[in-house]
Design an enzyme around this catalytic site. Structure first.
Site, PDB file in Angstrom:
ATOM      1  N   LYS A   1      29.792 -37.453  -5.632  1.00 50.14           N
ATOM      2  CA  LYS A   1      30.959 -37.327  -4.743  1.00 50.14           C
ATOM      3  C   LYS A   1      32.095 -38.253  -5.197  1.00 50.14           C
ATOM      4  CE  LYS A   1      28.716 -38.625  -0.957  1.00 50.14           C
ATOM      5  NZ  LYS A   1      27.341 -38.867  -1.406  1.00 50.14           N
TER       6      LYS A   1
ATOM      7  N   ARG B   1      29.253 -38.893   8.036  1.00 43.36           N
ATOM      8  CA  ARG B   1      27.855 -38.860   7.623  1.00 43.36           C
ATOM      9  C   ARG B   1      26.946 -38.551   8.803  1.00 43.36           C
ATOM     10  NH1 ARG B   1      28.458 -42.408   2.889  1.00 43.36           N
ATOM     11  NH2 ARG B   1      26.537 -42.651   1.724  1.00 43.36           N
TER      12      ARG B   1
ATOM     13  N   ARG C   1      23.009 -45.642 -12.452  1.00 41.45           N
ATOM     14  CA  ARG C   1      24.421 -45.810 -12.101  1.00 41.45           C
ATOM     15  C   ARG C   1      24.866 -47.272 -12.211  1.00 41.45           C
ATOM     16  NH1 ARG C   1      26.887 -43.409  -6.633  1.00 41.45           N
ATOM     17  NH2 ARG C   1      25.549 -44.891  -5.556  1.00 41.45           N
TER      18      ARG C   1
ATOM     19  N   ARG D   1      24.553 -51.532  -7.960  1.00 43.11           N
ATOM     20  CA  ARG D   1      24.616 -51.802  -6.523  1.00 43.11           C
ATOM     21  C   ARG D   1      23.218 -52.149  -6.000  1.00 43.11           C
ATOM     22  NH1 ARG D   1      27.749 -46.625  -4.178  1.00 43.11           N
ATOM     23  NH2 ARG D   1      26.171 -46.971  -2.595  1.00 43.11           N
TER      24      ARG D   1
ATOM     25  N   ARG E   1      17.692 -44.034   1.494  1.00 45.93           N
ATOM     26  CA  ARG E   1      18.991 -43.354   1.636  1.00 45.93           C
ATOM     27  C   ARG E   1      18.812 -41.839   1.628  1.00 45.93           C
ATOM     28  NH1 ARG E   1      22.084 -45.896  -3.091  1.00 45.93           N
ATOM     29  NH2 ARG E   1      23.879 -44.639  -2.479  1.00 45.93           N
TER      30      ARG E   1
HETATM   31  P1  AMP Z   1      28.207 -44.897  -0.332  1.00 41.40           P
HETATM   32  O1  AMP Z   1      28.966 -45.724  -1.292  1.00 41.40           O
HETATM   33  O2  AMP Z   1      29.017 -43.769   0.228  1.00 41.40           O
HETATM   34  O3  AMP Z   1      26.883 -44.436  -0.871  1.00 41.40           O
HETATM   35  O4  AMP Z   1      27.865 -45.844   0.919  1.00 41.40           O
HETATM   36  C1  AMP Z   1      27.077 -47.004   0.759  1.00 41.40           C
HETATM   37  C2  AMP Z   1      26.509 -47.436   2.103  1.00 41.40           C
HETATM   38  O5  AMP Z   1      27.567 -47.722   3.011  1.00 41.40           O
HETATM   39  C3  AMP Z   1      25.646 -46.380   2.809  1.00 41.40           C
HETATM   40  O6  AMP Z   1      24.308 -46.368   2.355  1.00 41.40           O
HETATM   41  C4  AMP Z   1      25.781 -46.845   4.247  1.00 41.40           C
HETATM   42  O7  AMP Z   1      24.980 -47.991   4.501  1.00 41.40           O
HETATM   43  C5  AMP Z   1      27.220 -47.282   4.316  1.00 41.40           C
HETATM   44  N1  AMP Z   1      28.131 -46.153   4.683  1.00 41.40           N
HETATM   45  C6  AMP Z   1      29.078 -45.559   3.914  1.00 41.40           C
HETATM   46  N2  AMP Z   1      29.705 -44.569   4.573  1.00 41.40           N
HETATM   47  C7  AMP Z   1      29.124 -44.522   5.795  1.00 41.40           C
HETATM   48  C8  AMP Z   1      29.295 -43.702   6.930  1.00 41.40           C
HETATM   49  N3  AMP Z   1      30.209 -42.698   6.947  1.00 41.40           N
HETATM   50  N4  AMP Z   1      28.509 -43.942   8.009  1.00 41.40           N
HETATM   51  C9  AMP Z   1      27.606 -44.933   8.026  1.00 41.40           C
HETATM   52  N5  AMP Z   1      27.369 -45.740   6.986  1.00 41.40           N
HETATM   53  C10 AMP Z   1      28.123 -45.551   5.873  1.00 41.40           C
END
Ligand code: AMP
Length: 212
Positions: free
Chosen positions: A13, A88, A122, A155, A166
């Protein structure tokens, strides 16, 4: 264009969103990036979010809804945006509807096996957030960002235990959005395993067909 990219962690994404930013000149709004910035700055919000993020759990809805609401008010979102990683949950999608309307939701389909392999390889730039993969998208010089030469890091939540969690969280809390947006008539599926350039082109074709 008010676009959202949906898909499991590691679907690509963020990578596709970054390409679309260059193509359309509209911003990428990533709640993950906003949260990581808050964690790095050590704000109260960042402190609250960190434990959820490290465990691969979702940060509470009200926190991310507040973040995205503020971000959407900024001037650069006037001509459109690319939401990446938000909403989400169904509650987040309902909250978003009260703030603004989406024109299209791109659902990037990728198998669990592929997700695990992508996430474990990654790497991201510590400074600018650019995304690499040790095998699929290697930087020109190992461990260094092509854009600014800064260090590439893994990360915490890309480590195996967090990745499995996740995926589980995605299945339970986020995948119901597929049906939600299908019912709204704005969902478009793309094969997320087709390779970055092909996926980006497919998404661009969808966007162009809607705005043209
Ligand atoms: P991402 O970089 O999008 O994979 O997000 C990393 C982490 O941030 C996720 O595993 C969640 O812990 C948190 N996070 C990101 N976006 C959201 C969201 N829309 N709702 C809840 N937690 C989020």
């Amino acid at each position: 264009m008010q676009l959202m990219i949906l898909g499991p962690p590691g679907a690509g994404k963020g990578t596709v969103a970054q390409k679309l930013v260059a193509r359309y000149g509209i911003p990428q709004l990533s709640t993950g990036d906003l949260l990581r910035a808050a964690v790095a700055e050590g704000t109260d919000l960042g402190k609250k979010a960190k434990s959820f993020m490290d465990a691969g759990e979702l940060v509470p809805d009200e926190v991310v809804i507040g973040l995205i609401e503020e971000r959407l008010k900024q001037e650069d979102c006037r001509n459109g945006f690319i939401l990446d990683g938000f909403p989400r949950t169904i509650a987040q999608a309902e909250a978003l509807e009260k703030i603004t309307k989406l024109q299209v939701v791109i659902n990037m389909k990728v198998s669990d096996h592929e997700v695990i392999s992508r996430l474990s390889g990654r790497r991201i730039c510590k400074k600018c957030g650019a995304i690499y993969h040790v095998e699929n998208i290697p930087p020109k010089e190992e461990g260094k960002c092509d854009n600014d030469g800064a260090e590439l890091i893994q990360r915490d939540d890309d480590k195996e235990e967090a990745v499995r969690n996740r995926l589980e969280v995605y299945r339970k809390q986020t995948a119901p959005l597929i049906e939600y947006y299908e019912k709204a008539g704005i969902l478009r599926n793309v094969d997320g395993e087709a390779g970055v350039d092909k996926v980006t082109q497919e998404v661009a074709d969808i966007v162009d067909s809607l705005s043209g």
